[in-house]
Structures are given as C-alpha cells and as structure tokens.
Design an enzyme around this catalytic site. Structure first.
Site, PDB file in Angstrom:
ATOM      1  N   PRO A 203      -4.958  -9.710   8.761  1.00  0.00           N
ATOM      2  CA  PRO A 203      -6.417  -9.634   8.110  1.00  0.00           C
ATOM      3  C   PRO A 203      -5.626 -11.158   7.047  1.00  0.00           C
ATOM      4  O   PRO A 203      -5.506 -11.775   5.921  1.00  0.00           O
ATOM      5  CB  PRO A 203      -6.386  -8.686   7.146  1.00  0.00           C
ATOM      6  CG  PRO A 203      -6.573  -7.530   8.346  1.00  0.00           C
ATOM      7  CD  PRO A 203      -5.286  -8.167   8.971  1.00  0.00           C
TER       8      PRO A 203
ATOM      9  N   LEU B 148      -5.790  -1.320  -0.671  1.00  0.00           N
ATOM     10  CA  LEU B 148      -5.913  -1.892   0.962  1.00  0.00           C
ATOM     11  C   LEU B 148      -6.045  -3.285   1.277  1.00  0.00           C
ATOM     12  O   LEU B 148      -7.968  -3.483   2.028  1.00  0.00           O
ATOM     13  CB  LEU B 148      -6.594  -0.647   1.999  1.00  0.00           C
ATOM     14  CG  LEU B 148      -5.870   0.522   1.192  1.00  0.00           C
ATOM     15  CD1 LEU B 148      -6.884   1.473   1.728  1.00  0.00           C
ATOM     16  CD2 LEU B 148      -4.675   1.254   1.192  1.00  0.00           C
TER      17      LEU B 148
ATOM     18  N   ILE C 223      -0.831  -6.589  10.119  1.00  0.00           N
ATOM     19  CA  ILE C 223      -1.105  -7.689   9.452  1.00  0.00           C
ATOM     20  C   ILE C 223      -2.038  -9.544   9.760  1.00  0.00           C
ATOM     21  O   ILE C 223      -2.083 -10.270   8.662  1.00  0.00           O
ATOM     22  CB  ILE C 223       0.346  -8.151   9.703  1.00  0.00           C
ATOM     23  CG1 ILE C 223       1.334  -9.316   8.456  1.00  0.00           C
ATOM     24  CG2 ILE C 223       0.568  -8.980  11.191  1.00  0.00           C
ATOM     25  CD1 ILE C 223       2.195  -9.386   9.195  1.00  0.00           C
TER      26      ILE C 223
ATOM     27  N   HIS D 289      -1.378   0.102  15.198  1.00  0.00           N
ATOM     28  CA  HIS D 289      -0.357   1.115  14.944  1.00  0.00           C
ATOM     29  C   HIS D 289       1.615   0.522  15.634  1.00  0.00           C
ATOM     30  O   HIS D 289       2.409   1.189  15.352  1.00  0.00           O
ATOM     31  CB  HIS D 289       0.049   2.586  14.707  1.00  0.00           C
ATOM     32  CG  HIS D 289      -1.286   2.902  13.995  1.00  0.00           C
ATOM     33  ND1 HIS D 289      -2.534   3.034  14.094  1.00  0.00           N
ATOM     34  CD2 HIS D 289      -1.220   2.826  12.593  1.00  0.00           C
ATOM     35  CE1 HIS D 289      -3.340   3.186  12.865  1.00  0.00           C
ATOM     36  NE2 HIS D 289      -2.508   3.332  12.031  1.00  0.00           N
TER      37      HIS D 289
ATOM     38  N   GLU E  71       0.796  -1.899   0.197  1.00  0.00           N
ATOM     39  CA  GLU E  71      -0.425   0.110  -0.053  1.00  0.00           C
ATOM     40  C   GLU E  71       0.691   1.482   0.228  1.00  0.00           C
ATOM     41  O   GLU E  71       1.928   1.709   1.031  1.00  0.00           O
ATOM     42  CB  GLU E  71      -0.726  -0.207   1.498  1.00  0.00           C
ATOM     43  CG  GLU E  71      -1.713  -1.023   1.439  1.00  0.00           C
ATOM     44  CD  GLU E  71      -2.456  -1.136   2.225  1.00  0.00           C
ATOM     45  OE1 GLU E  71      -2.392  -0.492   3.725  1.00  0.00           O
ATOM     46  OE2 GLU E  71      -2.580  -2.446   2.981  1.00  0.00           O
TER      47      GLU E  71
ATOM     48  N   GLU F 101      -4.800  -6.495   2.582  1.00  0.00           N
ATOM     49  CA  GLU F 101      -3.317  -7.380   3.215  1.00  0.00           C
ATOM     50  C   GLU F 101      -3.912  -8.642   2.664  1.00  0.00           C
ATOM     51  O   GLU F 101      -2.573  -9.316   2.468  1.00  0.00           O
ATOM     52  CB  GLU F 101      -3.159  -6.981   4.698  1.00  0.00           C
ATOM     53  CG  GLU F 101      -3.010  -5.893   5.092  1.00  0.00           C
ATOM     54  CD  GLU F 101      -3.472  -5.141   5.467  1.00  0.00           C
ATOM     55  OE1 GLU F 101      -3.729  -3.920   5.075  1.00  0.00           O
ATOM     56  OE2 GLU F 101      -4.650  -5.037   5.629  1.00  0.00           O
TER      57      GLU F 101
ATOM     58  N   GLN G 244       1.960  -2.163   6.266  1.00  0.00           N
ATOM     59  CA  GLN G 244       2.327  -0.566   6.264  1.00  0.00           C
ATOM     60  C   GLN G 244       2.759  -0.638   7.728  1.00  0.00           C
ATOM     61  O   GLN G 244       3.320  -0.051   8.434  1.00  0.00           O
ATOM     62  CB  GLN G 244       1.468  -0.138   6.139  1.00  0.00           C
ATOM     63  CG  GLN G 244       0.926   0.262   4.906  1.00  0.00           C
ATOM     64  CD  GLN G 244       0.106   2.171   4.284  1.00  0.00           C
ATOM     65  OE1 GLN G 244      -1.434   2.501   4.952  1.00  0.00           O
ATOM     66  NE2 GLN G 244       0.421   2.595   3.625  1.00  0.00           N
ATOM     67  N   PHE G 245       1.691  -0.957   8.497  1.00  0.00           N
ATOM     68  CA  PHE G 245       1.668  -1.805  10.270  1.00  0.00           C
ATOM     69  C   PHE G 245       1.572  -2.818  10.299  1.00  0.00           C
ATOM     70  O   PHE G 245       1.261  -4.021  10.010  1.00  0.00           O
ATOM     71  CB  PHE G 245       0.925  -0.820  10.667  1.00  0.00           C
ATOM     72  CG  PHE G 245       1.444   0.971  11.044  1.00  0.00           C
ATOM     73  CD1 PHE G 245       2.719   1.503  11.886  1.00  0.00           C
ATOM     74  CD2 PHE G 245       0.445   1.310  10.157  1.00  0.00           C
ATOM     75  CE1 PHE G 245       2.759   2.754  12.272  1.00  0.00           C
ATOM     76  CE2 PHE G 245       0.907   3.089   9.703  1.00  0.00           C
ATOM     77  CZ  PHE G 245       1.426   3.457  10.890  1.00  0.00           C
TER      78      PHE G 245
END
Length: 325
Positions: free
Chosen positions: A89, A58, A87, A129, A29, A60, A82-83
């Site tokens: 999903p 978007l 992860i 996050h 992403e 994952e 991204q964070f």
C-alpha cells in the site's frame, strides 16, 4: 562489546541514533508501548517518549507519506512496516515520492529516511507475512536496499542507513532474527553501504547470498570444503548499490558461481548478478552460473514452506554441479 541477536542489535542501533541525533524519529504500527511485533523497538518508547517513538494507525501509505514529510523538514525518520508483505500500500509513496524527491527538487529537499521491514520465510507465518520481493525496490532509481545477516552488520548498516542522504529500504531477515548471537560494538559505528562481506575465503567457486540465505550458503560451503572444493562465500549486504568490484574480483579468482536467494527465480536479483558477471567477467567463467531460489509461486503454508525455501541440500547440490562441470 555486548553479545546480541540481530533484533537486539537493530533495537540498539535505533537507541544509539535516538540518543545521538535529535532529528531521528521512530514510527510505525505498535512500535511504541508494545515494542514492535518482533520487539525490535522494545524499551525505546519508555526511554524517549511518544514524541520520538510514535505509534501510528494501521496505514502503511500514511506511515511512509508522513516519513517523507518529516525528511523534507530536516528529520531522519525510521519507519517500520510490520512485514514486507504489508509494504505494497505504500509502494506508490516510495516510488513516486521518496525515491524521486532529491532529483525532483535538484537536491534542495533532503530525503533521508529509512523504511525497515522484516522479510522472508521460515517462521511459519501466514500469507503476506513471508514475502521476499527485494527486486521490486532494487529496480527503483533513488532507493538503496540493505539486508544484514549478522548482528554486528545489522546495527552498523542501520546506523549508516539513518545517516545516508537517500531513502533506504532496510530488510530484516526474520528467520535469523534470534538464531545467532555475536559481539556487537557499543555506541555509534557504521558498516558502509555498498560494500559486500567475504564470509569464507575460497578459490574454486563463488557463492553469493544475502539475508537468511547466508548461513545456508556457508553451511553448504563447509560441507564441500571437506570434499576438497573451497568456496568464496560473499554476503552482498547491500543489494543496491551492489559491490560490483568484490563480485567481479571473486569471479575472476574462481571462474564458477552459485547464487542463492529465497525470492522467486524469475526477475530476481540473481538474474542481475548473472548479467553483471557476463558483462565484466565472461571470459573468466569455466561453467554456467547456477541459481538456487524460491519458486515462482506465493510462499506456501506451513507444510510446504521448508520445501519452498532454499536449503543446504539444494545449495550443496548446485555447488557440486557447477564445480564438476
């Protein structure tokens, strides 16, 4: 050599891999035109184009599923989540497919993919996050789990992970992304997976840490060195497979240990390290092993974050208790 931060070294590692190996593809992403949420892919899209640096939806599970398909067909994908808290999903794809692919096909299909994820607290980010759930992935056979703590290691470990035949979860400590610069070799070089790094040499007590906890552990060790206690500070670097030889060798030398991680205490990797030491070096121990960890709670909002994360004071206190036992 060029001085770089960790995030710059990671970007340079991907740039070198894209230049060197046409099978390497970067996806995730906002990794393309935007250069990533932390700018870890800054400039790669302009240099290599949108067929090799790919902005994804978007999704994952889709990012990881696509990466598995690419790996099966001979590519070496480097996927960004991204964070770490995003992860989950994709957890089913990682556990059910990526980790088992080589076993399921008896080695017929490759599974060389890297899943990068910024992780950990200390940046005043909102919920999900700041997770530090590395033990979820360490527990899965078929995965390798890597956490750098210096710019040079970040680049060398990433290049080794890209070249590795197994899927690698590559966790990047956001808290120290830009906190330190050091000389990083140019071009392709590798730091071997499964080998720890001795940060400080000591004889009285072993301190084991990884990621953003390494500079915390090192600072606490320096304080105690002034008081006459020398600490053998070990940066694990690879959480699976562990460098058991270095861990046990350090314990046999010092007889005492403190383990530092920001993940919750219960079922964290610190427990596995204690079991390993008990199995292979029990008779060398002169004191109970101490753990300095995050609490068994979600990472709190900003006002309590500093209290939640292990700091120099908590680590120093643990060193003092173990050293004086």
């Amino acid at each position: 050599m060029t001085k770089m931060t960790i995030v710059q070294a990671i970007c340079d590692g991907m740039r070198v891999a894209l230049k060197t190996d046409p099978s390497v593809i970067v996806l995730g992403e906002d990794v393309g035109k935007n250069g990533g949420v932390f700018r870890a892919t800054d400039g790669l899209w302009e240099e290599f184009g949108d067929e090799r640096v790919i902005d994804t939806p978007l999704a994952e599970a889709g990012i990881v599923g696509t990466s598995i398909g690419l790996a099966v067909n001979g590519f070496r994908p480097v996927a960004e989540i991204q964070f770490m808290g995003f992860i989950y999903p994709a957890f089913e794809q990682i556990v059910t497919h990526a980790a088992r692919l080589r076993t399921r096909t008896q080695g017929v299909f490759p599974a060389s993919l890297v899943i990068r994820a910024p992780y950990g607290g200390g940046i005043r980010a909102p919920e999900l996050h700041c997770d530090s759930t590395e033990s979820l992935f360490v527990h899965i056979p078929g995965l390798k789990v890597v956490v750098p703590s210096t710019p040079s290691d970040a680049k060398g470990l990433l290049l080794a992970a890209i070249k590795d035949p197994d899927p690698v979860i590559f966790l990047e400590p956001m808290r120290i992304y830009r906190s330190v610069k050091e000389e990083v070799p140019e071009g392709w070089f590798e730091v071997p997976l499964g080998k720890a790094r001795r940060v400080r040499e000591g004889d009285d007590l072993s301190v084991f840490a990884w990621g953003a906890m390494v500079p915390i552990a090192e600072k606490a060790a320096r304080e105690w060195e002034q008081k006459g206690v020398s600490c053998d500070v070990i940066d694990l670097r690879t959480l699976y497979p562990l460098d058991e030889e270095t861990i046990i060798e350090s314990i046999k030398k010092t007889g005492r240990a403190v383990i530092v991680h920001e993940a919750p205490k219960t079922a964290g990797l610190g427990a596995e390290l204690i079991a390993l030491i008990q199995e292979h070096a029990f008779l060398y121990l002169e004191a109970p092993i101490a753990r300095v960890t995050g609490y068994d709670a979600p990472v709190p909002m900003f006002a309590l974050e500093d209290h939640f994360l292990p700091g120099v004071e908590r680590v120093s206190q643990a060193i003092g208790q173990v050293a004086s036992f």
